[in-house]
Each structure stands twice: as C-alpha cells, then as structure tokens.
Design a protein around this motif. Sequence first.
Motif, PDB file in Angstrom:
ATOM      1  N   SER A   1       0.829  -1.216   0.000  1.00 55.93           N
ATOM      2  CA  SER A   1       0.000   0.000   0.000  1.00 55.93           C
ATOM      3  C   SER A   1       0.855   1.256   0.000  1.00 55.93           C
ATOM      4  N   ALA A   2       2.107   1.137   0.457  1.00 54.67           N
ATOM      5  CA  ALA A   2       3.043   2.274   0.485  1.00 54.67           C
ATOM      6  C   ALA A   2       3.887   2.342  -0.782  1.00 54.67           C
ATOM      7  N   GLY A   3       3.645   1.413  -1.718  1.00 53.77           N
ATOM      8  CA  GLY A   3       4.316   1.503  -3.012  1.00 53.77           C
ATOM      9  C   GLY A   3       5.474   0.562  -3.240  1.00 53.77           C
ATOM     10  N   VAL A   4       5.706  -0.388  -2.327  1.00 50.38           N
ATOM     11  CA  VAL A   4       6.791  -1.344  -2.554  1.00 50.38           C
ATOM     12  C   VAL A   4       6.268  -2.766  -2.330  1.00 50.38           C
ATOM     13  N   SER A   5       6.461  -3.605  -3.346  1.00 53.39           N
ATOM     14  CA  SER A   5       6.033  -4.995  -3.217  1.00 53.39           C
ATOM     15  C   SER A   5       7.254  -5.877  -2.970  1.00 53.39           C
ATOM     16  N   PHE A   6       7.002  -7.025  -2.369  1.00 53.05           N
ATOM     17  CA  PHE A   6       8.126  -7.905  -2.056  1.00 53.05           C
ATOM     18  C   PHE A   6       8.810  -8.432  -3.313  1.00 53.05           C
ATOM     19  N   ASP A   7       8.077  -8.573  -4.410  1.00 50.87           N
ATOM     20  CA  ASP A   7       8.745  -9.017  -5.637  1.00 50.87           C
ATOM     21  C   ASP A   7       9.726  -7.957  -6.122  1.00 50.87           C
ATOM     22  N   GLN A   8       9.445  -6.670  -5.864  1.00 51.55           N
ATOM     23  CA  GLN A   8      10.408  -5.615  -6.197  1.00 51.55           C
ATOM     24  C   GLN A   8      11.660  -5.733  -5.326  1.00 51.55           C
ATOM     25  N   LEU A   9      11.474  -6.019  -4.041  1.00 49.38           N
ATOM     26  CA  LEU A   9      12.622  -6.185  -3.143  1.00 49.38           C
ATOM     27  C   LEU A   9      13.469  -7.384  -3.563  1.00 49.38           C
ATOM     28  N   VAL A  10      12.810  -8.481  -3.883  1.00 47.10           N
ATOM     29  CA  VAL A  10      13.532  -9.680  -4.322  1.00 47.10           C
ATOM     30  C   VAL A  10      14.310  -9.374  -5.603  1.00 47.10           C
ATOM     31  N   ALA A  11      13.673  -8.697  -6.561  1.00 48.91           N
ATOM     32  CA  ALA A  11      14.342  -8.332  -7.815  1.00 48.91           C
ATOM     33  C   ALA A  11      15.537  -7.413  -7.558  1.00 48.91           C
ATOM     34  N   ALA A  12      15.454  -6.599  -6.512  1.00 54.01           N
ATOM     35  CA  ALA A  12      16.550  -5.688  -6.160  1.00 54.01           C
ATOM     36  C   ALA A  12      17.623  -6.386  -5.329  1.00 54.01           C
ATOM     37  N   GLY A  13      17.427  -7.682  -5.036  1.00 51.27           N
ATOM     38  CA  GLY A  13      18.423  -8.428  -4.266  1.00 51.27           C
ATOM     39  C   GLY A  13      18.365  -8.173  -2.770  1.00 51.27           C
ATOM     40  N   VAL A  14      17.178  -7.837  -2.262  1.00 52.12           N
ATOM     41  CA  VAL A  14      17.028  -7.497  -0.848  1.00 52.12           C
ATOM     42  C   VAL A  14      16.118  -8.511  -0.153  1.00 52.12           C
ATOM     43  N   ASP A  15      16.574  -9.045   0.968  1.00 47.29           N
ATOM     44  CA  ASP A  15      15.753  -9.858   1.860  1.00 47.29           C
ATOM     45  C   ASP A  15      15.476  -9.020   3.105  1.00 47.29           C
ATOM     46  N   LEU A  16      14.378  -9.335   3.789  1.00 49.08           N
ATOM     47  CA  LEU A  16      14.052  -8.670   5.052  1.00 49.08           C
ATOM     48  C   LEU A  16      13.792  -9.740   6.114  1.00 49.08           C
ATOM     49  N   PRO A  17      14.848 -10.371   6.617  1.00 44.95           N
ATOM     50  CA  PRO A  17      14.627 -11.399   7.632  1.00 44.95           C
ATOM     51  C   PRO A  17      14.205 -10.811   8.976  1.00 44.95           C
TER      52      PRO A  17
ATOM     53  N   PRO B   1      17.392  -5.203   6.513  1.00 45.69           N
ATOM     54  CA  PRO B   1      17.621  -5.463   5.091  1.00 45.69           C
ATOM     55  C   PRO B   1      18.959  -6.182   4.883  1.00 45.69           C
ATOM     56  N   VAL B   2      18.910  -7.244   4.107  1.00 46.20           N
ATOM     57  CA  VAL B   2      20.091  -8.069   3.849  1.00 46.20           C
ATOM     58  C   VAL B   2      20.270  -8.213   2.345  1.00 46.20           C
ATOM     59  N   ASP B   3      21.518  -8.133   1.893  1.00 50.80           N
ATOM     60  CA  ASP B   3      21.859  -8.414   0.495  1.00 50.80           C
ATOM     61  C   ASP B   3      21.643  -9.914   0.286  1.00 50.80           C
ATOM     62  N   SER B   4      20.736 -10.277  -0.606  1.00 50.53           N
ATOM     63  CA  SER B   4      20.370 -11.689  -0.752  1.00 50.53           C
ATOM     64  C   SER B   4      21.494 -12.541  -1.339  1.00 50.53           C
ATOM     65  N   GLN B   5      22.437 -11.954  -2.032  1.00 52.00           N
ATOM     66  CA  GLN B   5      23.551 -12.730  -2.588  1.00 52.00           C
ATOM     67  C   GLN B   5      24.703 -12.857  -1.592  1.00 52.00           C
ATOM     68  N   LYS B   6      25.088 -11.748  -0.981  1.00 57.76           N
ATOM     69  CA  LYS B   6      26.222 -11.757  -0.052  1.00 57.76           C
ATOM     70  C   LYS B   6      25.832 -12.215   1.346  1.00 57.76           C
ATOM     71  N   ARG B   7      24.510 -12.190   1.641  1.00 54.80           N
ATOM     72  CA  ARG B   7      23.987 -12.561   2.961  1.00 54.80           C
ATOM     73  C   ARG B   7      24.555 -11.670   4.066  1.00 54.80           C
ATOM     74  N   LYS B   8      24.724 -10.394   3.744  1.00 59.85           N
ATOM     75  CA  LYS B   8      25.227  -9.416   4.715  1.00 59.85           C
ATOM     76  C   LYS B   8      24.201  -8.291   4.858  1.00 59.85           C
ATOM     77  N   ILE B   9      24.140  -7.733   6.061  1.00 62.78           N
ATOM     78  CA  ILE B   9      23.240  -6.614   6.308  1.00 62.78           C
ATOM     79  C   ILE B   9      23.675  -5.434   5.447  1.00 62.78           C
ATOM     80  N   LEU B  10      22.718  -4.799   4.797  1.00 68.04           N
ATOM     81  CA  LEU B  10      23.018  -3.637   3.971  1.00 68.04           C
ATOM     82  C   LEU B  10      23.410  -2.454   4.852  1.00 68.04           C
ATOM     83  N   ARG B  11      24.216  -1.580   4.317  1.00 64.51           N
ATOM     84  CA  ARG B  11      24.660  -0.406   5.067  1.00 64.51           C
ATOM     85  C   ARG B  11      23.616   0.705   5.064  1.00 64.51           C
TER      86      ARG B  11
END
Length: 152
Positions: free
Chosen positions: A50-66, A127-137
């Motif tokens: 509803s705020a304009g961001v879908s999880f498929d956009q996050l996945v496409a951007a390489g972002v996980d939210l554990p 937010p975590v980089d889904s490839q590197k598995r590290k927390i984003l800065r």
Amino acid sequence: MTELISPSLSSGWFSYAIRVYPHHTDYAGIVWHGSYITWMEEARVEYLRSAGVSFDQLVAAGVDLPVVDLTLRYHQAAKMGEELLIMTKFSKSQKLRLTFDYEIKAVDPTNPEGDRLCVTASVSLVPVDSQKRKILRSLPSLLDQAIAGLLG
C-alpha cells in the motif's frame, strides 16, 4: 457472517482482514499460535504494498528482510469461524532495524463493547543483500521511500 473487510489504513493502523478456517486451528477450534505469525507477515506485505513497494520488487533488487526479533503477547484466544483484523503500523527505525507493531482483534459487529483484543506483537526486520547474505549499510531507496510514506 459479514464479508471480509478489504485492507485499509485508519488512524495510523493498516487493517488486514482474515477469517479463521479449520486449518488455522488446533483440534479444539482455537487458533494455532503459528497462524498469528503468518497473518502478521501477510499484513506487513500488504501494508508495504500500500506504500508503493512490493516484495517481488525487493527480491528483484536483491534485498531480503529477515526477522531478527519477534514478540507476541496472547490476550484472548481466537476461534474457528471468527473474522479477525490484523492491524499493523510502522513503529520505528533504529539504524537499519525496521520495527512493526501489531494488534490482532476478533471482530463482532453485534458486541456493544467492540472488537476483542486477541494478540499484540512486534516484529523487527533488517535489510540483507540476498547474494552476499550481509546486512546492507543503508535502506534501498524504494524501501526508504515507502517507509517515509508510511511515516507521512
């Protein structure tokens, strides 16, 4: 029984309605504790959409939210057949930790005392980089913009 209410935003809370089905409950018809967590995630995904961001956009951007922290407080049991409102709002952001608060209420339009509080909860994500598995800065811009919109 009334029709389920569409997701909506009211007084700072995003409301996501569900009905309790047999597969959500134990043998006594009481909601199984894990169902609440599933509904909280569904509500959070729809709230962000509803705020304009879908999880498929996050996945496409390489972002996980554990989930890094989860607390639940059970007040009253929800039961099979009941309509529930899963209410969520963005609570706070500490550095990169995103925290959402929840209230889960049983809806009974015939009850003059109003909705019955079943669960209160809080969930923190990072937010975590889904490839590197590290927390984003820093938060990805699409997520940062969505959070800014939620804080309005």
